[in-house]
Motif scaffolding. Structure first.
Motif, PDB file in Angstrom:
ATOM      1  N   ALA A 168     -38.649  -4.211   5.993  1.00  0.00           N
ATOM      2  CA  ALA A 168     -39.141  -2.836   6.124  1.00  0.00           C
ATOM      3  C   ALA A 168     -38.012  -1.812   6.107  1.00  0.00           C
ATOM      4  CB  ALA A 168     -39.945  -2.690   7.420  1.00  0.00           C
ATOM      5  N   ASN A 169     -36.774  -2.264   6.173  1.00  0.00           N
ATOM      6  CA  ASN A 169     -35.623  -1.357   6.136  1.00  0.00           C
ATOM      7  C   ASN A 169     -35.690  -0.451   4.914  1.00  0.00           C
ATOM      8  OD1 ASN A 169     -32.951  -0.325   5.530  1.00  0.00           O
ATOM      9  ND2 ASN A 169     -32.156  -1.754   7.047  1.00  0.00           N
ATOM     10  N   LYS A 170     -35.592   0.849   5.124  1.00  0.00           N
ATOM     11  CA  LYS A 170     -35.755   1.815   4.037  1.00  0.00           C
ATOM     12  C   LYS A 170     -34.703   1.662   2.949  1.00  0.00           C
ATOM     13  CE  LYS A 170     -38.033   5.389   6.811  1.00  0.00           C
ATOM     14  NZ  LYS A 170     -37.972   6.793   7.294  1.00  0.00           N
ATOM     15  N   GLU A 171     -33.531   1.180   3.311  1.00  0.00           N
ATOM     16  CA  GLU A 171     -32.448   1.068   2.338  1.00  0.00           C
ATOM     17  C   GLU A 171     -32.458  -0.255   1.585  1.00  0.00           C
ATOM     18  OE1 GLU A 171     -30.604   3.737   1.880  1.00  0.00           O
ATOM     19  OE2 GLU A 171     -31.756   4.692   3.472  1.00  0.00           O
ATOM     20  N   LEU A 172     -33.240  -1.197   2.061  1.00  0.00           N
ATOM     21  CA  LEU A 172     -33.227  -2.536   1.486  1.00  0.00           C
ATOM     22  C   LEU A 172     -34.013  -2.584   0.182  1.00  0.00           C
ATOM     23  CD1 LEU A 172     -32.091  -5.309   2.563  1.00  0.00           C
ATOM     24  CD2 LEU A 172     -34.465  -5.875   3.037  1.00  0.00           C
ATOM     25  N   ARG A 173     -33.411  -3.159  -0.859  1.00  0.00           N
ATOM     26  CA  ARG A 173     -34.067  -3.301  -2.155  1.00  0.00           C
ATOM     27  C   ARG A 173     -34.756  -4.671  -2.216  1.00  0.00           C
ATOM     28  NH1 ARG A 173     -29.031  -2.915  -5.900  1.00  0.00           N
ATOM     29  NH2 ARG A 173     -28.390  -4.373  -4.262  1.00  0.00           N
ATOM     30  N   ILE A 174     -36.068  -4.642  -2.443  1.00  0.00           N
ATOM     31  CA  ILE A 174     -36.865  -5.871  -2.413  1.00  0.00           C
ATOM     32  C   ILE A 174     -37.419  -6.170  -3.795  1.00  0.00           C
ATOM     33  CG2 ILE A 174     -38.882  -6.996  -1.396  1.00  0.00           C
ATOM     34  CD1 ILE A 174     -38.593  -5.047   0.962  1.00  0.00           C
ATOM     35  N   SER A 175     -37.391  -7.434  -4.176  1.00  0.00           N
ATOM     36  CA  SER A 175     -38.094  -7.918  -5.370  1.00  0.00           C
ATOM     37  C   SER A 175     -39.345  -8.623  -4.885  1.00  0.00           C
ATOM     38  CB  SER A 175     -37.213  -8.872  -6.176  1.00  0.00           C
ATOM     39  OG  SER A 175     -37.869  -9.289  -7.349  1.00  0.00           O
ATOM     40  N   MET A 176     -40.506  -8.111  -5.290  1.00  0.00           N
ATOM     41  CA  MET A 176     -41.780  -8.569  -4.731  1.00  0.00           C
ATOM     42  C   MET A 176     -42.766  -8.890  -5.846  1.00  0.00           C
ATOM     43  SD  MET A 176     -43.873  -8.990  -2.100  1.00  0.00           S
ATOM     44  CE  MET A 176     -45.642  -9.306  -2.135  1.00  0.00           C
ATOM     45  N   LEU A 229     -29.324 -12.240  -8.268  1.00  0.00           N
ATOM     46  CA  LEU A 229     -28.050 -12.669  -8.858  1.00  0.00           C
ATOM     47  C   LEU A 229     -27.289 -11.527  -9.514  1.00  0.00           C
ATOM     48  CD1 LEU A 229     -29.346 -16.008 -10.373  1.00  0.00           C
ATOM     49  CD2 LEU A 229     -27.625 -15.813  -8.564  1.00  0.00           C
ATOM     50  N   TYR A 230     -28.003 -10.546 -10.067  1.00  0.00           N
ATOM     51  CA  TYR A 230     -27.360  -9.416 -10.727  1.00  0.00           C
ATOM     52  C   TYR A 230     -27.271  -8.181  -9.823  1.00  0.00           C
ATOM     53  CZ  TYR A 230     -27.636 -12.034 -15.100  1.00  0.00           C
ATOM     54  OH  TYR A 230     -27.491 -12.997 -16.092  1.00  0.00           O
ATOM     55  N   ASN A 231     -27.481  -8.374  -8.516  1.00  0.00           N
ATOM     56  CA  ASN A 231     -27.353  -7.306  -7.524  1.00  0.00           C
ATOM     57  C   ASN A 231     -28.265  -6.116  -7.820  1.00  0.00           C
ATOM     58  OD1 ASN A 231     -26.379  -6.111  -5.170  1.00  0.00           O
ATOM     59  ND2 ASN A 231     -24.705  -5.066  -6.241  1.00  0.00           N
ATOM     60  N   GLU A 232     -29.475  -6.408  -8.278  1.00  0.00           N
ATOM     61  CA  GLU A 232     -30.476  -5.363  -8.474  1.00  0.00           C
ATOM     62  C   GLU A 232     -31.446  -5.307  -7.291  1.00  0.00           C
ATOM     63  OE1 GLU A 232     -30.726  -5.429 -13.363  1.00  0.00           O
ATOM     64  OE2 GLU A 232     -32.087  -6.679 -12.193  1.00  0.00           O
ATOM     65  N   SER A 233     -31.508  -6.392  -6.541  1.00  0.00           N
ATOM     66  CA  SER A 233     -32.317  -6.453  -5.317  1.00  0.00           C
ATOM     67  C   SER A 233     -31.506  -7.155  -4.237  1.00  0.00           C
ATOM     68  CB  SER A 233     -33.633  -7.208  -5.554  1.00  0.00           C
ATOM     69  OG  SER A 233     -34.483  -6.490  -6.425  1.00  0.00           O
ATOM     70  N   ASP A 234     -31.833  -6.839  -2.987  1.00  0.00           N
ATOM     71  CA  ASP A 234     -31.129  -7.446  -1.854  1.00  0.00           C
ATOM     72  C   ASP A 234     -31.867  -8.655  -1.298  1.00  0.00           C
ATOM     73  OD1 ASP A 234     -29.103  -5.334  -1.709  1.00  0.00           O
ATOM     74  OD2 ASP A 234     -30.732  -4.066  -0.970  1.00  0.00           O
ATOM     75  N   ALA A 235     -33.190  -8.664  -1.451  1.00  0.00           N
ATOM     76  CA  ALA A 235     -33.986  -9.743  -0.866  1.00  0.00           C
ATOM     77  C   ALA A 235     -35.235  -9.957  -1.699  1.00  0.00           C
ATOM     78  CB  ALA A 235     -34.366  -9.419   0.571  1.00  0.00           C
ATOM     79  N   ALA A 236     -35.710 -11.207  -1.703  1.00  0.00           N
ATOM     80  CA  ALA A 236     -36.913 -11.543  -2.453  1.00  0.00           C
ATOM     81  C   ALA A 236     -37.697 -12.606  -1.698  1.00  0.00           C
ATOM     82  CB  ALA A 236     -36.560 -12.045  -3.852  1.00  0.00           C
TER      83      ALA A 236
END
Length: 306
Positions: A168-176, A229-236
């Motif tokens: 839920a962190n606003k700065e975190l980039r998620i792949s969903m 792997l390409y640093n486009e998301s932080d967590a998936a």
């Protein structure tokens, strides 16, 4: 003309040096498995690369549509099947999202790039919920493997993630995974509710989608690992086996376990189609999927057994 060419090249070089333009980087691109043998190999990363179509598309003796997150098993699974049933040497398999495969079955075709495929499957595998939607399609179904959820992050876990609530962190980039296309998306939403109620789910699936820190995939078992792997998301959030496999092949990712009380389990069901073009092969493959050989392959890649 020479002046124009030199000017163009100098401009491109300048932009690259300034970091405004990124050179294509395909070092982590699929296919992650070993392609079939052929005297002509023409896989061009980022251009001509079809990692979710396997084997012999010409006059196959068996066609299997697998829920996509089993892609890592296909090489060994098909090789073992051919060894056990040597009468079948031309096998074609797809590992696309099960919802897309269901649409392909309903409509009779799919187009990938410029290629149109009209093959009908003999066997279709998917999660139990998806199979239960169309019981009229099948003459036989069987449970053969299970899975659970995990979180995939970059090696070293630089964002120090510990749980689903951290997403839920606003700065975190998620792949969903997009729940509209991928069954796992709905299962992950169930896990969000178990971990943090409807508030967590709406934060990730509404607020963060709007501000583009949640990226919705179309084929998560390829896109989510690549975005990490390409640093486009932080967590998936992914199936456990997908993070397990990326670590198995040496890619720089970490696997974050999800506690049982917040986790969701999947049951993989195989269904033999009533109108299977190759009914004998379909029956033999259904029997093979619950054999000790197949079970050992699924276990090797991190799946749970029935």
């Amino acid at each position: 003309m020479k002046y124009i060419n030199h000017t163009f090249l100098a401009t491109v070089a300048f932009l690259l040096l300034c970091g405004n333009v990124k050179a294509q980087d395909h070092r982590f691109d699929p296919p992650w498995n070993t392609p079939p043998e052929s005297k002509v190999q023409f896989t061009v990363p980022g251009v001509d690369n079809v990692p979710d179509l396997f084997g012999d598309i010409n006059d196959p003796q068996l066609v299997v549509f697998f829920a996509g997150n089993q892609f890592m098993c296909i090489d060994e699974l098909i090789a073992a099947f051919k060894k056990s049933y040597p009468q079948y040497q031309r096998v074609f398999a797809e590992t696309l999202p099960p919802g897309i495969l269901a649409q392909q079955i309903k409509t009779g075709s799919i187009v990938v790039g410029n290629m149109r495929i009209t093959l009908k499957p003999d066997v279709y595998t998917a999660g139990k919920n998806r199979i239960d939607m169309t019981p009229e399609w099948f003459s036989k179904t069987t449970l053969y493997a299970r899975n659970r959820l995990a979180i995939m992050v970059q090696k070293g876990n630089p964002k120090a993630l510990k749980s689903l609530k951290d997403l839920a962190n606003k700065e975190l980039r998620i792949s969903m995974p997009n729940p509209e296309n991928e069954g796992i998306g709905k299962r992950i939403e169930e896990a969000y509710v178990k971990a943090g109620g409807e508030t967590l789910k709406s934060t990730i699936m509404e607020d963060k989608v709007k501000d583009k820190t949640t990226y919705l995939t179309m084929i998560h078992h390829r896109q989510s690992p690549m975005r990490i792997l390409y640093n486009e998301s932080d967590a998936a959030p992914v199936w456990y086996t997908e993070a397990y496999y990326q670590k198995m092949i040496g890619h720089p990712v970490e696997l974050i376990e999800i506690p049982e009380k917040e986790n969701i389990h999947a049951q993989y069901i195989a269904g033999q189609l009533k109108d299977a073009p190759h009914p004998a092969a379909a029956k033999d493959f259904m029997d093979f999927l619950i054999s000790p050989q197949a079970a050992a392959i699924y276990k090797k890649f991190g799946f749970d057994l029935p």
